[in-house]
Design a protein around this motif. Structure first.
Motif, PDB file in Angstrom:
ATOM      1  N   PRO A  69      35.987  -5.375 -31.225  1.00 49.92           N
ATOM      2  CA  PRO A  69      37.314  -4.738 -31.321  1.00 49.92           C
ATOM      3  C   PRO A  69      37.391  -3.855 -32.557  1.00 49.92           C
ATOM      4  CG  PRO A  69      37.429  -7.042 -32.017  1.00 49.92           C
ATOM      5  CD  PRO A  69      36.055  -6.834 -31.471  1.00 49.92           C
ATOM      6  N   PRO A  70      38.157  -2.753 -32.493  1.00 52.53           N
ATOM      7  CA  PRO A  70      38.284  -1.876 -33.662  1.00 52.53           C
ATOM      8  C   PRO A  70      39.029  -2.585 -34.797  1.00 52.53           C
ATOM      9  CG  PRO A  70      39.856  -1.245 -31.970  1.00 52.53           C
ATOM     10  CD  PRO A  70      38.970  -2.288 -31.365  1.00 52.53           C
ATOM     11  N   SER A  71      38.744  -2.185 -36.020  1.00 55.46           N
ATOM     12  CA  SER A  71      39.418  -2.746 -37.197  1.00 55.46           C
ATOM     13  C   SER A  71      40.676  -1.936 -37.501  1.00 55.46           C
ATOM     14  CB  SER A  71      38.476  -2.716 -38.404  1.00 55.46           C
ATOM     15  OG  SER A  71      39.177  -3.051 -39.582  1.00 55.46           O
ATOM     16  N   PHE A  72      41.769  -2.636 -37.899  1.00 56.31           N
ATOM     17  CA  PHE A  72      42.996  -1.933 -38.273  1.00 56.31           C
ATOM     18  C   PHE A  72      42.744  -1.004 -39.460  1.00 56.31           C
ATOM     19  CE2 PHE A  72      45.434  -5.716 -36.440  1.00 56.31           C
ATOM     20  CZ  PHE A  72      45.718  -5.042 -35.263  1.00 56.31           C
ATOM     21  N   ASP A  73      41.762  -1.372 -40.274  1.00 50.58           N
ATOM     22  CA  ASP A  73      41.475  -0.582 -41.467  1.00 50.58           C
ATOM     23  C   ASP A  73      41.048   0.842 -41.104  1.00 50.58           C
ATOM     24  OD1 ASP A  73      41.241  -0.957 -44.461  1.00 50.58           O
ATOM     25  OD2 ASP A  73      39.274  -0.092 -44.020  1.00 50.58           O
TER      26      ASP A  73
ATOM     27  N   ASN B 211      40.118   9.718 -21.941  1.00 50.95           N
ATOM     28  CA  ASN B 211      41.015   8.607 -22.274  1.00 50.95           C
ATOM     29  C   ASN B 211      40.228   7.309 -22.158  1.00 50.95           C
ATOM     30  OD1 ASN B 211      42.916   6.504 -22.212  1.00 50.95           O
ATOM     31  ND2 ASN B 211      44.495   7.854 -21.342  1.00 50.95           N
ATOM     32  N   SER B 212      40.175   6.565 -23.256  1.00 45.10           N
ATOM     33  CA  SER B 212      39.363   5.336 -23.260  1.00 45.10           C
ATOM     34  C   SER B 212      40.227   4.075 -23.162  1.00 45.10           C
ATOM     35  CB  SER B 212      38.521   5.280 -24.546  1.00 45.10           C
ATOM     36  OG  SER B 212      39.358   5.319 -25.678  1.00 45.10           O
ATOM     37  N   GLN B 213      41.384   4.214 -22.503  1.00 42.66           N
ATOM     38  CA  GLN B 213      42.308   3.080 -22.420  1.00 42.66           C
ATOM     39  C   GLN B 213      41.679   1.875 -21.725  1.00 42.66           C
ATOM     40  OE1 GLN B 213      45.844   3.855 -20.151  1.00 42.66           O
ATOM     41  NE2 GLN B 213      46.909   2.051 -20.915  1.00 42.66           N
ATOM     42  N   ASN B 214      40.900   2.109 -20.680  1.00 38.63           N
ATOM     43  CA  ASN B 214      40.311   1.017 -19.907  1.00 38.63           C
ATOM     44  C   ASN B 214      38.854   0.721 -20.287  1.00 38.63           C
ATOM     45  OD1 ASN B 214      42.681   0.679 -18.340  1.00 38.63           O
ATOM     46  ND2 ASN B 214      42.105   2.498 -17.145  1.00 38.63           N
ATOM     47  N   GLN B 215      38.382   1.374 -21.352  1.00 42.67           N
ATOM     48  CA  GLN B 215      37.005   1.185 -21.793  1.00 42.67           C
ATOM     49  C   GLN B 215      36.861  -0.135 -22.555  1.00 42.67           C
ATOM     50  OE1 GLN B 215      34.249   3.219 -21.266  1.00 42.67           O
ATOM     51  NE2 GLN B 215      33.107   1.528 -22.183  1.00 42.67           N
TER      52      GLN B 215
END
Length: 514
Positions: free
Chosen positions: A19-23, A10-14
């Protein structure tokens, strides 16, 4: 020894450097991409012109339009739910470019900026889909369905009740004046009669009541009459004013809703047994091809017959061309509609009333009314009908009949010379004199033409396709999209709403085809 389970990371706190792209979260053929691509290709300058220059910045109408169309495609019709989706749903975030208009902005754009302008946008999208080969505008299938209005089901006005209420006031005014005449008759005098007792103008009603009061001034009158005059002075003029306003709102309809005056009370089908009740609603007319909606209009009448011409004219106006062929059920078969389609050179595959019964009787060889007027032999050259006994029925005159829509029909009359003593008379007719039949030759010709087309191989194919083409669209809208009741009020706003539904239906069909 039992092996321990292995859990996914789980990478929730990574923390991420970028930032990742919505695309990355939107698949290539996702419906949201279809909506984005289609709306980017249409001209929306008509909406842009409604915005004033200067002041604070506004959300671009193209962005708001994308949000609305995709919301309807996802069965989200509430502006508050759409607002929430813009902050929670990654597809909405991608489509909107992370803008988050509130529910008031969304609602005002839908009911205000789009009002009266959405139809041209819809037509552009249909033309685009036709160019891509999803449908054609040459062969259309027409049908109607009723959708409930956003109005109170129990606050209504009936056209007949307005006339009845007015007539009641007129009668009571006359009764009060008769009382005046009775009082004066005892004193052997004659009062000056009011000019008009009709309850049409509030001021005239008030003047008539004043004249009655003046005539009774100084007289010993009944206490109940005095109370009635006081009530009349206080209530009748404003009641007449209310009736006038309601009559103007109701137009030529039989009923309307008080909470949405544009809505008419119609019998809605509630279940598969066709049980239902009267509810305020609108009559949606749709033209389809390949289960795509090519055109839509809203009617305020319950009958489909009177809607076909306006619906077809709207189609022609939207696409600058008439369809080559139009297929519709028996609810649209009328003298006026057949004549209109013939004039526009539209090949009509439109059933008339009792078409199926007529075919069934011919198949079974049954003839329950052998002496009906349409079974009599007609000689076109001599313009003569012949009765079952072979007696000529000569033309005795004609007259014109005007329908509720103002269409004039020519009716010809034919009469037998002598029915006295005829053995077939009890079965032939029950009139006292010689039998008279009335015939509309134009309608007879048009029905014969329609029957020939409907029974042709092409006509049979069109009739079969109509069932699964247009009726499936209504099934999708009402059951899959769960759209059974409008959210807006007023016919102009409701037209925008059903347009959004129609566009969402079409774009959803496109995504399924990919």
């Amino acid at each position: 020894m039992k092996a321990s389970p292995v859990w996914k990371t789980n990478s929730q706190n990574q923390l991420s450097l970028l930032p990742p792209s919505f695309d990355d979260f939107v698949p290539e053929n996702h419906p949201v991409r279809i909506v984005n691509t289609i709306i980017d290709q249409i001209d929306i300058r008509s909406i842009e012109k409604t915005y004033k220059g200067g002041g604070t910045s506004s959300y671009h109408p193209r962005d708001l339009l994308k949000i609305l169309v995709y919301s309807y495609l996802r069965n989200l019709y509430s502006s508050r739910k759409i607002e929430r989706a813009l902050g929670e749903n990654v597809h909405f975030m991608w489509l909107s470019g992370s803008i988050r208009p509130d529910h008031n902005t969304i609602s005002n754009f839908r009911s205000g900026k789009l009002k009266g302008k959405f139809k041209k946008i819809f037509n552009q999208v249909v033309i685009l889909l036709a160019e891509q080969g999803h449908l054609n505008l040459k062969d259309i299938y027409v049908d109607g369905t009723k959708i409930e209005a956003n109005a109170n089901r129990y606050t209504f006005v009936w056209g007949k009740s307005i006339k009845t209420s007015r007539a009641r006031i007129e009668k009571q005014l006359k009764d009060l004046w008769r009382y005046v005449e009775t009082v004066y008759a005892e004193e052997e005098q004659k009062p000056n009669e009011p000019d008009n007792f009709q309850a049409i103008d509030p001021q005239k009603v008030s003047d008539t009541i004043d004249q009655i009061n003046q005539a009774l001034q100084g007289k010993d009158i009944d206490k109940k009459v005095k109370q009635k005059l006081n009530y009349a002075k206080k209530n009748w003029p404003k009641n007449v004013e209310k009736y006038n306003k309601q009559e103007q709102q109701i137009g030529g309809r039989n009923s309307m809703s008080k909470t949405d005056p544009d809505a008419t009370f119609m019998r809605m089908k509630e279940d598969h047994m066709l049980n239902g009740q009267l509810k305020p609603g609108y009559n949606l007319q749709a033209s389809t091809n390949n289960q795509f909606i090519a055109n839509y209009t809203l009617a305020q009448t319950t009958a489909d017959t009177t809607t076909l011409i306006d619906h077809t004219e709207d189609f022609i106006k939207g696409y600058d061309q008439a369809p080559d062929a139009l297929t519709a059920d028996a609810g649209y078969g009328s003298d006026e509609n057949y004549a209109y389609l013939e004039e526009k050179q539209i090949e009509a595959f439109v059933k008339y009333n009792y078409f199926h019964k007529e075919q069934l009787d011919e198949k079974r060889g049954t003839n329950k009314k052998p002496f009906a007027a349409n079974k009599l032999y007609y000689n076109n050259e001599t313009d003569t009908y012949y009765c079952p006994m072979g007696q000529p029925m000569e033309h005795i005159g004609s007259y014109q009949r005007t329908t509720a829509t103002g269409y004039r029909q020519n009716i010809d009359r034919y009469q037998a010379k002598n029915c006295r003593g005829c053995q077939l008379r009890p079965l032939c007719h029950k009139a006292k004199g010689n039998r008279i039949v009335e015939r509309n030759h134009k309608l007879i010709r048009l029905k014969a033409k329609a029957k020939k087309k409907l029974l042709s191989p092409e006509g049979i194919a069109h009739r079969k396709q109509r069932c699964w083409d247009v009726e499936a669209v209504f099934g999708n809208i009402k059951h899959n999209m769960n759209f059974k009741r409008f959210m807006l009020r007023g016919i102009e706003k409701v037209e925008t709403e059903i347009g959004l539904i129609a566009m969402a239906h079409n774009l959803k069909k496109v995504t399924l085809a990919i």
